[in-house]
Design an enzyme around this catalytic site. Structure first.
Site, PDB file in Angstrom:
ATOM      1  N   LYS A  37       0.826  -1.210   0.000  1.00 48.35           N
ATOM      2  CA  LYS A  37       0.000   0.000   0.000  1.00 48.35           C
ATOM      3  C   LYS A  37       0.863   1.265   0.000  1.00 48.35           C
ATOM      4  O   LYS A  37       0.461   2.288  -0.546  1.00 48.35           O
ATOM      5  CB  LYS A  37      -0.937   0.024   1.209  1.00 48.35           C
ATOM      6  CG  LYS A  37      -0.245   0.146   2.568  1.00 48.35           C
ATOM      7  CD  LYS A  37      -1.259   0.238   3.688  1.00 48.35           C
ATOM      8  CE  LYS A  37      -0.561   0.435   5.029  1.00 48.35           C
ATOM      9  NZ  LYS A  37      -1.521   0.575   6.139  1.00 48.35           N
ATOM     10  N   ARG A 132      -6.574  -1.114  18.522  1.00 50.77           N
ATOM     11  CA  ARG A 132      -7.017  -1.000  17.146  1.00 50.77           C
ATOM     12  C   ARG A 132      -8.125  -2.039  16.967  1.00 50.77           C
ATOM     13  O   ARG A 132      -8.975  -2.170  17.836  1.00 50.77           O
ATOM     14  CB  ARG A 132      -5.845  -1.210  16.175  1.00 50.77           C
ATOM     15  CG  ARG A 132      -6.114  -0.589  14.796  1.00 50.77           C
ATOM     16  CD  ARG A 132      -4.941  -0.740  13.845  1.00 50.77           C
ATOM     17  NE  ARG A 132      -5.241  -1.673  12.785  1.00 50.77           N
ATOM     18  CZ  ARG A 132      -4.665  -1.647  11.587  1.00 50.77           C
ATOM     19  NH1 ARG A 132      -3.770  -0.734  11.286  1.00 50.77           N
ATOM     20  NH2 ARG A 132      -4.968  -2.542  10.680  1.00 50.77           N
TER      21      ARG A 132
END
Length: 379
Positions: A37, A132
């Site tokens: 990414k 998270r």
């Protein structure tokens, strides 16, 4: 045709970084998912990582998977984040594996796999303190893994995983990895077979491989920046004996558009800069300065800038017209208001934005509850 700015990739240096990381992981019994990414999912980067020994390729952006598949890069592909319900058709069509942390999403994933006549692998995430994604309740995680194994024939439980050094900046340690391994053993005892994947995190977890302190049982890492740039661990973490990783794999090139002698300290009354910060300046006298034709997007509003926004455009004249985003309106009013009335308009814009965001959140929760009741009724 626009030529600059340019971001140049040195594939040979990148290949060297990939081999250095992957060989050290493989020696510790760990396979690597090469995360692309950070390079915008360029097929050339994906091919380089696979050729260097990455067992699979990963990204958080489905459009990057589609781009690489269209270019003939088959993967296998891992979605390195938990998906939304509306994304599941693309997740099943494009990715071989995804991270998951919600039973409702897993049930919807089973339905989508059935529609597409496919099997999809999942890594169920636990939260070990970084806050998270992932199950905080470990008993719940074990039970969900059991239900995936027994009740979802088109969803294959590949393993469990964790994220660290992300939202909560929680450091990967041998204790954290041992906690993950112990949880994997609990899942294996519950489902009656071994898990294929115990994913110990991302680039930050490679520190344990580098130091030789990674506990046995961790067999998968998701590494992107550590290969692409090699900067986080050497510079931000201050690890000095990791010079087998090159930090010059990318070169950013831009045109010089102005060269002038100017003061190094701004002249006039200082407020905030274009990003809402108050920088500290050092007066070094008059210096010759070159101005490059590149810049930084306005952070969280960068996506808005790409969809038609123009600062101070006001209300749009039509559906295809330029417009002024509320976030920009609030930003500029806070930075440049000249009167109490302008400041009040800024507060009004902020209130409208909060109400819109709250309304969307409430609608999303109602839809989630509705679909959850429907899926539980069908289960």
């Amino acid at each position: 045709m626009r030529k600059y700015p340019q971001l140049e990739f040195d594939l040979e240096k990148l290949r060297g970084n990939a081999r250095a990381v992957i060989s050290r992981c493989n020696a510790a019994g760990i396979c690597v998912c090469g995360v692309i990414k950070g390079a915008d999912g360029l097929p050339e980067i994906a091919r380089t990582l696979r050729a260097a020994g990455a067992a699979e390729l990963g990204t958080s952006r489905l459009e990057q998977v589609a781009k690489c598949r269209a270019a003939g890069v088959p993967g296998p592909w891992l979605l390195i984040r938990i998906p939304g319900l509306t994304e599941l058709p693309d997740v099943v069509a494009l990715c071989d594996t995804s991270l998951q942390s919600e039973w409702a999403t897993l049930m919807a994933l089973e339905e989508e796999c059935l529609r597409q006549n496919r099997t999809h692998r999942v890594i169920v995430m636990t939260d070990l303190g970084d806050l998270r994604e992932g199950f905080w309740d470990k008993d719940e995680l074990v039970d969900v893994c059991r239900r995936v194994e027994q009740d979802l024939p088109h969803v294959h439980l590949a393993g469990i995983g964790v994220n660290l050094s992300c939202y909560g900046s929680t450091k990967p340690t041998p204790d954290k990895m041992n906690e993950l391994v112990a949880l994997a053993h609990r899942v294996e005892a519950r489902i009656g077979r071994s898990l294929e994947v115990v994913s110990g995190g991302a680039t930050s977890s490679f520190t344990l491989v580098h130091w030789g302190t990674m506990p046995a049982g961790i067999n998968h890492l998701r590494i992107g920046e550590g290969i692409l740039l090699g900067k986080d661990l050497q510079v931000d973490w201050g690890i000095r004996d990791m010079d087998y990783l090159r930090m010059d794999t990318f070169t950013l090139r831009a045109e010089v558009v102005e060269v002038k002698d100017k003061p190094t300290y701004p002249i006039g009354e200082l407020a905030i800069d274009a990003f809402g910060r108050k920088p500290t300046y050092v007066d070094r006298g008059v210096r010759r300065r070159a101005l490059l034709a590149l810049g930084r997007a306005a952070e969280d509003t960068a996506v808005i800038m790409l969809t038609g926004v123009v600062a101070n455009a006001g209300l749009p004249a039509g559906l295809g017209a330029k417009f002024e985003a509320l976030s920009f309106s609030i930003f500029y009013t806070a930075a440049q208001y000249q009167s109490r009335e302008e400041l009040l308009r800024g507060f009004g814009a902020a209130l409208v934005l909060l109400l819109l965001a709250s309304g969307l959140l409430v609608c999303a929760r109602l839809l989630e509850a509705r679909f959850r009741r429907r899926w539980q009724g069908e289960a």
